[in-house]
Design a protein around this motif. Sequence first.
Motif, PDB file in Angstrom:
ATOM      1  N   ASN A   2       0.840  -1.178   0.000  1.00 34.99           N
ATOM      2  CA  ASN A   2       0.000   0.000   0.000  1.00 34.99           C
ATOM      3  C   ASN A   2       0.891   1.250   0.000  1.00 34.99           C
ATOM      4  OD1 ASN A   2      -1.834   2.046   0.442  1.00 34.99           O
ATOM      5  ND2 ASN A   2      -3.095   0.801   1.812  1.00 34.99           N
ATOM      6  N   VAL A   3       1.311   1.667  -1.190  1.00 38.28           N
ATOM      7  CA  VAL A   3       2.235   2.784  -1.349  1.00 38.28           C
ATOM      8  C   VAL A   3       1.631   4.081  -0.823  1.00 38.28           C
ATOM      9  CG1 VAL A   3       3.512   4.180  -3.020  1.00 38.28           C
ATOM     10  CG2 VAL A   3       3.447   1.690  -3.258  1.00 38.28           C
ATOM     11  N   LYS A   4       0.344   4.296  -1.072  1.00 35.96           N
ATOM     12  CA  LYS A   4      -0.295   5.527  -0.594  1.00 35.96           C
ATOM     13  C   LYS A   4      -0.243   5.619   0.927  1.00 35.96           C
ATOM     14  CE  LYS A   4      -3.356   6.448  -4.439  1.00 35.96           C
ATOM     15  NZ  LYS A   4      -4.701   6.776  -4.863  1.00 35.96           N
ATOM     16  N   ARG A   5      -0.460   4.494   1.602  1.00 39.39           N
ATOM     17  CA  ARG A   5      -0.395   4.496   3.058  1.00 39.39           C
ATOM     18  C   ARG A   5       1.018   4.843   3.520  1.00 39.39           C
ATOM     19  NH1 ARG A   5      -2.944   1.406   7.688  1.00 39.39           N
ATOM     20  NH2 ARG A   5      -1.409   1.689   9.330  1.00 39.39           N
ATOM     21  N   LEU A   6       2.042   4.261   2.893  1.00 37.51           N
ATOM     22  CA  LEU A   6       3.415   4.551   3.276  1.00 37.51           C
ATOM     23  C   LEU A   6       3.761   6.027   3.028  1.00 37.51           C
ATOM     24  CD1 LEU A   6       5.238   1.355   2.023  1.00 37.51           C
ATOM     25  CD2 LEU A   6       4.724   2.004   4.375  1.00 37.51           C
ATOM     26  N   GLN A   7       3.288   6.568   1.928  1.00 37.70           N
ATOM     27  CA  GLN A   7       3.529   7.986   1.645  1.00 37.70           C
ATOM     28  C   GLN A   7       2.862   8.860   2.705  1.00 37.70           C
ATOM     29  OE1 GLN A   7       2.036   7.975  -2.364  1.00 37.70           O
ATOM     30  NE2 GLN A   7       4.095   7.789  -3.238  1.00 37.70           N
ATOM     31  N   LYS A   8       1.669   8.477   3.131  1.00 40.27           N
ATOM     32  CA  LYS A   8       0.965   9.216   4.177  1.00 40.27           C
ATOM     33  C   LYS A   8       1.732   9.128   5.495  1.00 40.27           C
ATOM     34  CE  LYS A   8      -3.336   9.458   6.723  1.00 40.27           C
ATOM     35  NZ  LYS A   8      -3.985   8.559   7.631  1.00 40.27           N
ATOM     36  N   GLU A   9       2.213   7.942   5.838  1.00 44.02           N
ATOM     37  CA  GLU A   9       2.970   7.781   7.075  1.00 44.02           C
ATOM     38  C   GLU A   9       4.259   8.594   7.036  1.00 44.02           C
ATOM     39  OE1 GLU A   9       3.387   3.596   7.912  1.00 44.02           O
ATOM     40  OE2 GLU A   9       1.228   3.346   8.127  1.00 44.02           O
ATOM     41  N   LEU A  10       4.909   8.669   5.879  1.00 42.94           N
ATOM     42  CA  LEU A  10       6.118   9.476   5.738  1.00 42.94           C
ATOM     43  C   LEU A  10       5.804  10.963   5.923  1.00 42.94           C
ATOM     44  CD1 LEU A  10       9.121   9.700   5.138  1.00 42.94           C
ATOM     45  CD2 LEU A  10       8.549   9.651   2.693  1.00 42.94           C
ATOM     46  N   ARG A  11       4.702  11.425   5.332  1.00 43.59           N
ATOM     47  CA  ARG A  11       4.299  12.836   5.513  1.00 43.59           C
ATOM     48  C   ARG A  11       4.032  13.125   6.990  1.00 43.59           C
ATOM     49  NH1 ARG A  11       1.314  11.749   0.905  1.00 43.59           N
ATOM     50  NH2 ARG A  11      -0.598  11.498   2.123  1.00 43.59           N
ATOM     51  N   GLU A  12       3.358  12.205   7.679  1.00 45.00           N
ATOM     52  CA  GLU A  12       3.070  12.391   9.106  1.00 45.00           C
ATOM     53  C   GLU A  12       4.355  12.419   9.923  1.00 45.00           C
ATOM     54  OE1 GLU A  12       0.319   9.289  10.104  1.00 45.00           O
ATOM     55  OE2 GLU A  12      -1.326  10.239   8.992  1.00 45.00           O
ATOM     56  N   LEU A  13       5.311  11.590   9.547  1.00 38.52           N
ATOM     57  CA  LEU A  13       6.589  11.570  10.247  1.00 38.52           C
ATOM     58  C   LEU A  13       7.341  12.889  10.052  1.00 38.52           C
ATOM     59  CD1 LEU A  13       8.482   9.831  11.954  1.00 38.52           C
ATOM     60  CD2 LEU A  13       9.442   8.933   9.841  1.00 38.52           C
ATOM     61  N   HIS A  14       7.224  13.493   8.877  1.00 37.38           N
ATOM     62  CA  HIS A  14       7.849  14.796   8.629  1.00 37.38           C
ATOM     63  C   HIS A  14       7.162  15.892   9.437  1.00 37.38           C
ATOM     64  CE1 HIS A  14      10.227  14.010   4.703  1.00 37.38           C
ATOM     65  NE2 HIS A  14      10.309  12.990   5.534  1.00 37.38           N
ATOM     66  N   LYS A  15       5.831  15.814   9.555  1.00 42.34           N
ATOM     67  CA  LYS A  15       5.085  16.820  10.319  1.00 42.34           C
ATOM     68  C   LYS A  15       5.331  16.700  11.815  1.00 42.34           C
ATOM     69  CE  LYS A  15       1.121  17.154   7.197  1.00 42.34           C
ATOM     70  NZ  LYS A  15      -0.309  16.853   7.068  1.00 42.34           N
ATOM     71  N   ASP A  16       5.439  15.470  12.303  1.00 48.10           N
ATOM     72  CA  ASP A  16       5.591  15.221  13.735  1.00 48.10           C
ATOM     73  C   ASP A  16       6.747  14.230  13.947  1.00 48.10           C
ATOM     74  OD1 ASP A  16       5.127  15.205  16.458  1.00 48.10           O
ATOM     75  OD2 ASP A  16       3.472  13.768  16.333  1.00 48.10           O
ATOM     76  N   PRO A  17       7.996  14.724  13.815  1.00 48.43           N
ATOM     77  CA  PRO A  17       9.137  13.815  13.897  1.00 48.43           C
ATOM     78  C   PRO A  17       9.320  13.214  15.294  1.00 48.43           C
ATOM     79  CG  PRO A  17       9.879  16.086  13.667  1.00 48.43           C
ATOM     80  CD  PRO A  17       8.387  16.103  13.589  1.00 48.43           C
ATOM     81  N   ILE A  18       9.955  12.071  15.326  1.00 44.74           N
ATOM     82  CA  ILE A  18      10.290  11.401  16.575  1.00 44.74           C
ATOM     83  C   ILE A  18      11.590  12.017  17.078  1.00 44.74           C
ATOM     84  CG2 ILE A  18      10.898   9.183  17.621  1.00 44.74           C
ATOM     85  CD1 ILE A  18       9.366   7.886  15.227  1.00 44.74           C
ATOM     86  N   SER A  19      11.627  12.416  18.344  1.00 43.47           N
ATOM     87  CA  SER A  19      12.841  13.058  18.858  1.00 43.47           C
ATOM     88  C   SER A  19      14.008  12.075  18.848  1.00 43.47           C
ATOM     89  CB  SER A  19      12.612  13.599  20.263  1.00 43.47           C
ATOM     90  OG  SER A  19      12.351  12.550  21.168  1.00 43.47           O
ATOM     91  N   ASN A  20      15.173  12.595  18.518  1.00 44.23           N
ATOM     92  CA  ASN A  20      16.421  11.828  18.476  1.00 44.23           C
ATOM     93  C   ASN A  20      16.396  10.673  17.480  1.00 44.23           C
ATOM     94  OD1 ASN A  20      17.654  13.432  20.468  1.00 44.23           O
ATOM     95  ND2 ASN A  20      16.697  12.237  22.073  1.00 44.23           N
TER      96      ASN A  20
END
Length: 68
Positions: A2-20
């Motif tokens: 599911n490429v669209k889901r992975l792209q969405k998860e990547l966008r969310e990770l850019h918006k709300d990055p995990i510290s460190n």
Amino acid sequence: MNVKRLQKELRELHKDPISNCIALPFEENISQWRFIFKGADDTDYKGGLYMGSIVLPEQYPFAPPRIS
């Protein structure tokens, strides 16, 4: 895959990055990621840098990723 889901998860990770932590897919294959994170200050891993890979199976998200 599911490429669209992975792209969405990547966008969310850019918006709300995990510290460190940095995690990014390969440009040519979104199902293969690399990550690096810094050991937390309140642990024995303080000051260390740790890297690994994540391979997402064709059945993701219904099957777990392989992490090494």
